[in-house]
Design a protein around this motif. Structure first.
Motif, PDB file in Angstrom:
ATOM      1  N   HIS A   1       7.061  -8.170   4.924  1.00  0.00           N
ATOM      2  CA  HIS A   1       6.650  -8.026   6.315  1.00  0.00           C
ATOM      3  C   HIS A   1       5.140  -8.018   6.489  1.00  0.00           C
ATOM      4  CE1 HIS A   1       7.162  -6.932  10.529  1.00  0.00           C
ATOM      5  NE2 HIS A   1       6.189  -6.067  10.374  1.00  0.00           N
ATOM      6  N   ALA A   2       4.414  -7.657   5.426  1.00  0.00           N
ATOM      7  CA  ALA A   2       2.964  -7.545   5.574  1.00  0.00           C
ATOM      8  C   ALA A   2       2.276  -7.956   4.278  1.00  0.00           C
ATOM      9  CB  ALA A   2       2.570  -6.117   5.938  1.00  0.00           C
TER      10      ALA A   2
ATOM     11  N   PHE B   1      -1.680  -8.208   2.528  1.00  0.00           N
ATOM     12  CA  PHE B   1      -3.090  -7.850   2.648  1.00  0.00           C
ATOM     13  C   PHE B   1      -3.826  -8.393   1.426  1.00  0.00           C
ATOM     14  CE2 PHE B   1      -0.311  -4.593   4.422  1.00  0.00           C
ATOM     15  CZ  PHE B   1      -0.715  -4.584   5.749  1.00  0.00           C
TER      16      PHE B   1
ATOM     17  N   VAL C   1       2.716  -9.586   9.432  1.00  0.00           N
ATOM     18  CA  VAL C   1       1.347  -9.049   9.393  1.00  0.00           C
ATOM     19  C   VAL C   1       0.527  -9.702   8.281  1.00  0.00           C
ATOM     20  CG1 VAL C   1      -0.033  -6.956   9.077  1.00  0.00           C
ATOM     21  CG2 VAL C   1       2.183  -6.839  10.262  1.00  0.00           C
TER      22      VAL C   1
ATOM     23  N   ILE D   1      -3.592  -9.452   7.007  1.00  0.00           N
ATOM     24  CA  ILE D   1      -4.977  -9.006   7.206  1.00  0.00           C
ATOM     25  C   ILE D   1      -5.792  -9.428   5.990  1.00  0.00           C
ATOM     26  CG2 ILE D   1      -6.561  -7.033   7.456  1.00  0.00           C
ATOM     27  CD1 ILE D   1      -4.431  -5.497   8.891  1.00  0.00           C
TER      28      ILE D   1
ATOM     29  N   ASN E   1      -4.509  -0.277  -0.225  1.00  0.00           N
ATOM     30  CA  ASN E   1      -4.192   0.897   0.590  1.00  0.00           C
ATOM     31  C   ASN E   1      -3.535   0.517   1.911  1.00  0.00           C
ATOM     32  OD1 ASN E   1      -5.079   3.551  -0.736  1.00  0.00           O
ATOM     33  ND2 ASN E   1      -6.701   2.110  -1.257  1.00  0.00           N
ATOM     34  N   MET E   2      -3.790  -0.685   2.399  1.00  0.00           N
ATOM     35  CA  MET E   2      -3.039  -1.180   3.553  1.00  0.00           C
ATOM     36  C   MET E   2      -1.580  -1.416   3.141  1.00  0.00           C
ATOM     37  SD  MET E   2      -5.754  -3.821   5.222  1.00  0.00           S
ATOM     38  CE  MET E   2      -7.339  -3.246   5.844  1.00  0.00           C
TER      39      MET E   2
ATOM     40  N   TYR F   1      -0.101   0.300   0.902  1.00  0.00           N
ATOM     41  CA  TYR F   1       0.424   1.674   0.856  1.00  0.00           C
ATOM     42  C   TYR F   1       0.887   2.103   2.251  1.00  0.00           C
ATOM     43  CZ  TYR F   1       0.305   6.707  -0.375  1.00  0.00           C
ATOM     44  OH  TYR F   1       0.612   8.029  -0.600  1.00  0.00           O
ATOM     45  N   GLY F   2       0.027   1.863   3.241  1.00  0.00           N
ATOM     46  CA  GLY F   2       0.377   2.226   4.617  1.00  0.00           C
ATOM     47  C   GLY F   2       1.601   1.467   5.094  1.00  0.00           C
ATOM     48  N   ALA F   3       1.654   0.169   4.775  1.00  0.00           N
ATOM     49  CA  ALA F   3       2.780  -0.650   5.235  1.00  0.00           C
ATOM     50  C   ALA F   3       4.091  -0.179   4.609  1.00  0.00           C
ATOM     51  CB  ALA F   3       2.529  -2.123   4.900  1.00  0.00           C
TER      52      ALA F   3
ATOM     53  N   VAL G   1       4.921   2.750   3.409  1.00  0.00           N
ATOM     54  CA  VAL G   1       5.427   4.069   3.819  1.00  0.00           C
ATOM     55  C   VAL G   1       6.277   3.959   5.085  1.00  0.00           C
ATOM     56  CG1 VAL G   1       3.504   5.356   2.773  1.00  0.00           C
ATOM     57  CG2 VAL G   1       3.463   4.882   5.221  1.00  0.00           C
ATOM     58  N   THR G   2       6.114   2.876   5.834  1.00  0.00           N
ATOM     59  CA  THR G   2       6.950   2.702   7.025  1.00  0.00           C
ATOM     60  C   THR G   2       8.328   2.135   6.666  1.00  0.00           C
ATOM     61  OG1 THR G   2       6.300   0.411   7.502  1.00  0.00           O
ATOM     62  CG2 THR G   2       4.875   2.151   8.372  1.00  0.00           C
TER      63      THR G   2
ATOM     64  N   LYS H   1       8.720  -0.903   5.383  1.00  0.00           N
ATOM     65  CA  LYS H   1       8.663  -2.366   5.391  1.00  0.00           C
ATOM     66  C   LYS H   1       8.234  -2.881   4.011  1.00  0.00           C
ATOM     67  CE  LYS H   1       9.484  -2.796   9.869  1.00  0.00           C
ATOM     68  NZ  LYS H   1       8.573  -3.052  10.953  1.00  0.00           N
TER      69      LYS H   1
ATOM     70  N   SER I   1      11.111   7.134   4.636  1.00  0.00           N
ATOM     71  CA  SER I   1       9.992   6.412   5.240  1.00  0.00           C
ATOM     72  C   SER I   1       9.469   7.122   6.490  1.00  0.00           C
ATOM     73  CB  SER I   1      10.416   4.978   5.575  1.00  0.00           C
ATOM     74  OG  SER I   1      11.432   5.001   6.555  1.00  0.00           O
TER      75      SER I   1
ATOM     76  N   THR J   1       8.544   6.974  10.166  1.00  0.00           N
ATOM     77  CA  THR J   1       8.793   6.162  11.354  1.00  0.00           C
ATOM     78  C   THR J   1       8.638   7.009  12.612  1.00  0.00           C
ATOM     79  OG1 THR J   1      11.128   6.706  11.105  1.00  0.00           O
ATOM     80  CG2 THR J   1      10.412   4.606  10.198  1.00  0.00           C
TER      81      THR J   1
END
Lengths: 260, 358, 77
Positions: free
Chosen positions: B23-24, B26, B50, B52, B62-63, B65-67, B69-70, B72, B196, B198
């Motif tokens: 989904h993302a 980086f 996504v 970036i 780390n992005m 990591y952020g993605a 944790v949701t 995705k 996760s 959410t």
């Protein structure tokens, strides 16, 4: 641990009580620490906007790393300084959730400066809460990027010498040179009036995020009595007399435009 | 025969990620993996996902990591110096048991090195790399097809074990073009991710953390990780064998080195030498049991790598004194020559097998 | 008896005795107790409740959210 409520026995109008989004437990913060106040204000804003259940916080390395013990919402830790990058990843994947990063001066303005500037420059629709108390707290009172000139810390024992250690970095002013941020404001926890302004600033920032306005940063000048080497009362006075002259308060960016 | 298209290895990874439901993505520019970032810059927005270009490799991991944790799926890619920068993030991902996919298109090192293909990040990839006791699952493709297929599998494995998975490849495989049959199936099923973040709606808040100040709690955490790694060691070992059934001299190589080694094995066979090739597909977990079995019956083993001899140490650990282990390696982006490998295979073949095991 | 329109409750077990509430009270409603609480702090206490004007300075200032203020409904007899 849940946020239990103490119901007043006698009838009356509640003027103030502990916010629901704040977990009902004692914090590990030192007496008079501004992190407690900031946590409280965040919780109040989550209550006011009724967004606790859709909020995801990102806690940094430092004194606020245990935010998940106190704030009653989903929270992720982040590696030191990477808080805005983690917040970016979360927000881009869940754009309808409310995402905030909570960062100290070391996290935001030293090790994480690149992440700070670039998240702001991309105009990420997140709320950055920047607790500036002019020292590294958790590691034992070392010099921070925001330590005042002449301020004594564990690593500037004779006082910060601007000739070799630089001068305090003013983050709001620095980020205000970018085109993308939506709201940038500096407040101080030095008085009840200052705290009310801080609450209002946080409200503006979170509300802006809900409306998809974009990046906001609220810098909070905050007492760290232990490492300022002052009593809580004097630490508050130090904010007024020492920090505010170096970090002028006010709104720097409003509705995406620099405030003249 | 499936319909095939011509694609380079980096793009094949990118398309694999998309078909795996990534989904993302980086990334940060670094040669020789730039095609992958550019591919994702084009394709991810097309798919409504996504992309970036981060401010650094550090920010990119780390992005991720952020993605993740949701809940995705997310991926980052880089090459050796950039992967060094990601090590902190990998340690945090492993500690918090987060599923993520990391691609290392290796180049010559150490330091800035060069942009030629290399396999000198083996230690970093298979021994942890960052701080603390943790492991990555490490997959080593050796063709454009495998770059594609392993990427899809990497996402499935990351979810299955809640662990970061690294695709360890090199600049040659990243850059070269080969016919590729695109994966047409559904993306691997994502398991439920009740952990996760959410928003704490109708449930208690979730926390993603690796800070455990209490010594007993952190040891307990480590024991949980170790038991997971033990399960991976038992379940996941993957390797490919070529002419090993009657082999008397065994070559062990992975990734693009294995392609060269295979050529040398064919040449040796043409000269009447019973040569074979074992190609580890999972570098961690490492196929040590199979290597130990083969070591019992061959005259000797030759390890071929584009490094000073990193996987060599794992082979030596597996083999012990069962048979001699030789090494043929080049560094700095140089490539082992088929003729050199062949010469060493002939030399091993001439040696008399010592001991009584046969 | 004089009416006390505001009721202040301080969670003495939460209080860390930072004294910020005492310092911002315009009417000297609060002071620190001689006793200590389970955390080991001299906790804040209400000594002059009738002086309270409900300004909320103390509750806003408290870093530990330990102060609750309520405006009472006063019945005139």
């Amino acid at each position: 641990m849940s946020a239990t409520r103490i119901r007043p026995k006698k009838k009356g109008r509640i003027l103030y009580r502990r916010p629901l989004s704040l977990v009902d437990r004692a914090t590990h913060f030192c007496p008079g620490c501004g992190h407690g106040t900031t946590h409280k204000l965040i919780a109040e804003v989550l209550d006011t906007l009724k967004i606790r259940e859709k909020t995801i916080g990102v806690a940094p390395v430092g004194c606020a790393v245990m935010a998940y013990y106190y704030l009653n919402c989903d929270i992720s830790e982040a590696a030191h300084g990477r808080t805005p990058a983690v917040a970016t990843g979360i927000k881009r994947c869940l754009p309808d959730r409310i995402v905030f990063s909570y960062q100290g001066d070391g996290d935001l303005a030293a090790i994480g400066m690149a992440e700070t500037i670039h998240a702001a420059n991309r105009g990420e629709n997140i709320t950055v809460i920047f607790v500036n108390n002019s020292v590294y707290g958790m590691t034992g009172g070392q010099m921070a990027p925001t330590t005042l000139n002449g301020q004594k810390t564990a690593t500037s024992p004779c006082g910060r010498d601007s000739r070799s250690m630089g001068t305090p970095i003013r983050i709001c002013e620095l980020l205000n040179t970018l085109d993308s941020p939506w709201h940038i404001e500096r407040v101080a926890l030095n008085s009840p009036a200052g705290i009310r302004k801080a609450r209002k600033a946080l409200l503006v920032a979170f509300k802006g995020q809900m409306e998809g306005k974009g990046y906001s940063l609220i810098e909070i000048l905050s007492p760290c009595p232990v490492h300022m080497r002052l009593s809580p009362r004097d630490a508050v006075r130090f904010i007024t007399e020492g920090m505010i002259p170096a970090f002028p308060l006010g709104v720097f960016r409003k509705e995406g435009k620099p405030v003249a | 025969m499936r319909n095939r298209i011509l694609m380079n290895g980096n793009d094949a990874i990118g398309e694999g990620a998309i078909r795996a439901g990534c989904h993302a993505y980086f990334g940060y520019p670094i040669t020789p993996q730039n095609e992958l970032t550019a591919y994702m810059a084009q394709r991810m927005p097309e798919c409504g996902r996504v992309f970036i270009q981060a401010e650094s490799e550090v920010a990119a991991i780390n992005m991720v990591y952020g993605a993740v944790v949701t809940g995705k799926r997310a991926m980052t890619s880089s090459s050796s110096p950039g992967i060094s920068l990601k090590q902190e993030g990998l340690s945090y991902l492993a500690a918090a048991e987060l599923p993520a996919v990391i691609v290392n298109v290796q180049r010559g090192g150490p330091g800035l090195g060069n942009i030629a293909p290399s396999q000198a990040d083996y230690f970093q990839a298979t021994k942890g790399g960052g701080h603390g006791d943790y492991r990555l699952i490490v997959l080593a493709p050796n063709s454009v097809q495998e770059m594609h297929d392993f990427t899809i599998n990497a996402f499935a494995l990351a979810d299955r074990y809640r662990n970061p998975v690294m695709i360890l490849t090199d600049g040659r495989l990243g850059q070269m073009m080969e016919p590729l049959a695109l994966y047409k199936g559904p993306s691997p099923k994502s398991p439920p991710k009740p952990w996760s973040l959410t928003g704490a709606r109708n449930r208690k808040p979730n926390h993603i953390r690796s800070l455990l100040l209490d010594v007993d709690a952190l040891e307990e955490r480590n024991l949980i990780l170790q038991s997971k790694y033990k399960a991976i060691l038992a379940e996941l070992v993957g390797f490919d064998e070529y002419l090993t059934r009657d082999a008397q001299v065994l070559t062990i190589a992975y990734g693009s080195s294995a392609r060269i080694a295979k050529g040398a094995v064919n040449q040796a066979r043409a000269r009447g030498i019973k040569a074979g090739l074992l190609r580890p597909i999972t570098l961690w977990p490492f196929p040590r049991t199979r290597i130990r079995q083969l070591a019992e019956k061959v005259k000797g083993i030759l390890v071929v790598e584009m490094s000073a001899g990193q996987m060599l140490e794992d082979v030596q650990l597996a083999v012990g004194d069962r048979c001699p282990v030789a090494f043929e390696g080049r560094m700095g982006g140089a490539v082992p020559e088929e003729s050199d490998i062949l010469a060493t295979l002939r030399h091993i073949n001439k040696s008399t097998r010592k001991g009584t095991r046969s | 008896m004089k009416a006390k329109p505001y009721s202040l409750r301080i969670d003495r077990n939460r209080c860390k005795g930072c004294e910020l509430c005492v310092s911002v009270c315009p009417r000297q409603v609060l002071d620190l107790s001689e006793e200590i609480n389970p955390l080991g702090y001299h906790f804040a206490r209400v000594t002059n409740p009738s002086h309270c004007i409900g300004c909320m300075n103390c509750s806003d200032m408290c870093p530990d959210a330990a102060i609750e203020i309520q405006k009472r409904l006063i019945r005139h007899a």
